[in-house]
Design a protein around this motif. Structure first.
Motif, PDB file in Angstrom:
ATOM      1  N   UNK A 138      31.486  68.805   4.826  1.00 34.47           N
ATOM      2  CA  UNK A 138      30.749  67.596   4.532  1.00 34.47           C
ATOM      3  C   UNK A 138      29.722  67.193   5.561  1.00 34.47           C
ATOM      4  N   UNK A 139      29.467  68.015   6.580  1.00 31.45           N
ATOM      5  CA  UNK A 139      28.547  67.641   7.653  1.00 31.45           C
ATOM      6  C   UNK A 139      27.553  68.753   7.942  1.00 31.45           C
ATOM      7  N   UNK A 140      26.348  68.362   8.357  1.00 35.67           N
ATOM      8  CA  UNK A 140      25.320  69.336   8.730  1.00 35.67           C
ATOM      9  C   UNK A 140      25.176  69.434  10.247  1.00 35.67           C
ATOM     10  N   UNK A 141      26.049  68.743  10.977  1.00 37.05           N
ATOM     11  CA  UNK A 141      26.064  68.813  12.435  1.00 37.05           C
ATOM     12  C   UNK A 141      27.513  68.889  12.905  1.00 37.05           C
ATOM     13  N   UNK A 142      27.711  69.267  14.142  1.00 39.00           N
ATOM     14  CA  UNK A 142      29.075  69.355  14.674  1.00 39.00           C
ATOM     15  C   UNK A 142      29.051  69.089  16.179  1.00 39.00           C
ATOM     16  N   UNK A 143      30.209  68.765  16.710  1.00 36.75           N
ATOM     17  CA  UNK A 143      30.339  68.500  18.144  1.00 36.75           C
ATOM     18  C   UNK A 143      31.159  69.597  18.802  1.00 36.75           C
ATOM     19  N   UNK A 184      36.718  62.107  12.197  1.00 35.45           N
ATOM     20  CA  UNK A 184      35.461  62.641  11.688  1.00 35.45           C
ATOM     21  C   UNK A 184      34.843  63.696  12.586  1.00 35.45           C
ATOM     22  N   UNK A 185      35.261  63.745  13.859  1.00 36.85           N
ATOM     23  CA  UNK A 185      34.685  64.708  14.788  1.00 36.85           C
ATOM     24  C   UNK A 185      33.271  64.380  15.201  1.00 36.85           C
ATOM     25  N   UNK A 327      27.159  73.782   1.022  1.00 33.69           N
ATOM     26  CA  UNK A 327      25.881  73.298   0.530  1.00 33.69           C
ATOM     27  C   UNK A 327      24.787  73.612   1.536  1.00 33.69           C
ATOM     28  N   UNK A 328      23.525  73.456   1.090  1.00 34.68           N
ATOM     29  CA  UNK A 328      22.374  73.333   1.975  1.00 34.68           C
ATOM     30  C   UNK A 328      21.753  71.975   1.730  1.00 34.68           C
TER      31      UNK A 328
END
Length: 349
Positions: A138-143, A184-185, A327-328
């Protein structure tokens, strides 16, 4: 998670190793009923473009553990693009992300699926266009998550058990990184806890090209006044080995993408989530995605972007198999700028 390309290394060292992917595989893997709704409209658009569109273009991506599997997996995507665009889209496997960027720059490929650092490098070096980013969980970024086997030292509060939504597993977190179902990270969280790392501490780092395993942590450590040369660095490759280095006591602190503990088989290491505690999260880093050559006509770039953006509705199974994504979404220029900043900081390593 993907490793990041350093911009300086691309021009000097990238070696192209392209292996053709068949575009003749069974197209039954594509959801024909969904694709059919857009076939006529897209074909008309391709015909209207006339001679401005090339007869054939190439999509480059890197191998997974088994190149043959990737060749088989990507065929539904290239078949779909070929059918919808009315031109041949050939898939190729490159040696690594550097080679994918060089393929864009040399005209050997016009589309590349790569990590965020490569998207930024392709834009800066060759005027290419980062158009889409991957979506995972569900995210397009990460930590990058900071974890330890010594919570008494790095946690200002009592570690709490929280649920990792992607798998339903429960792990220990502290310093407000997660609580209950709220996991959520999203960083940054408790970055200042890194200042507790003393000279001589054993710290597990990933490959120097890894955003989560090395680059983001190094930037965060430097911001907290920690000199990584004063640490006893434990270099390892792979998020699983980073985690196990801390679990086994070979390192006191380690870094990996959030939440990489889910990548370890719980049947083999049942107490991993209790012994390895997350105590902080870095700034968010963009997922990789899709970059298009500037040599492609603008209307063709737009059409490719639209088709790939909608591929998750046409054939979600193939998208999941390509790079474990769902997804993109349109690329975030500000997020790509962070990848550009990381490229600049770590060029030459």
């Amino acid at each position: 998670m993907r490793t990041t390309l350093t911009a300086a290394g691309v021009a000097a060292t990238a070696l192209i190793a392209l292996a053709g992917c068949s575009a003749d595989s069974d197209a039954d893997a594509t959801d024909e009923s969904s694709a059919g709704a857009t076939t006529e409209a897209t074909a008309d658009a391709g015909a209207a473009a006339g001679a401005d569109w090339p007869e054939e273009i190439t999509l480059a991506l890197i191998p997974n553990e088994n190149v043959t599997d990737l060749v088989t997996t990507v065929a539904p995507l290239t078949d779909y693009l070929s059918e919808q665009l009315g031109i041949t889209v050939e898939g190729v496997v490159t040696q690594d992300y550097q080679a994918a960027v060089e393929a864009i720059g040399s005209g050997q490929a016009q589309i590349a699926i790569a990590d965020a650092g490569s998207l930024a490098a392709a834009e800066d070096m060759y005027g290419a266009h980062a158009v889409l980013q991957d979506v995972r969980f569900g995210a397009s970024q990460y930590a990058s998550m900071f974890f330890t086997n010594n919570p008494d030292k790095y946690c200002d509060d009592e570690p709490v058990m929280a649920t990792y939504g992607a798998t339903g597993q429960e792990f220990l977190y502290c310093n407000g990184t997660a609580e209950g179902e709220d996991n959520s990270g999203v960083g940054p969280v408790a970055v200042d806890a890194l200042s507790k790392i003393e000279p001589g501490t054993t710290v597990a780092f990933g490959n120097t090209t890894s955003p989560a395993g090395y680059q983001l942590p190094v930037l965060a450590l430097e911001e907290q006044g920690v000199n990584i040369d004063d640490l006893q660095q434990v270099p390892v490759t792979g998020n699983d080995t980073l985690l196990m280095a801390v679990y086994n006591g070979d390192a006191e602190v380690g870094f990996a993408y959030w939440d990489a503990r889910s990548s370890i088989d719980a049947a083999e290491v049942a107490d991993l989530g209790e012994k390895v505690v997350v105590f902080g999260l870095s700034e968010m880093y963009p997922n990789g995605g899709v970059v298009l050559s500037d040599e492609l006509p603008e209307d063709l770039r737009t059409e490719i972007t639209t088709l790939m953006d909608g591929f998750s509705e046409v054939d979600p199974e193939t998208l999941q198999e390509i790079f474990d994504q769902t997804d993109w979404v349109p690329a975030d220029a500000a997020a790509i700028d962070l990848a550009r900043e990381v490229n600049s900081r770590f060029s030459g390593q």
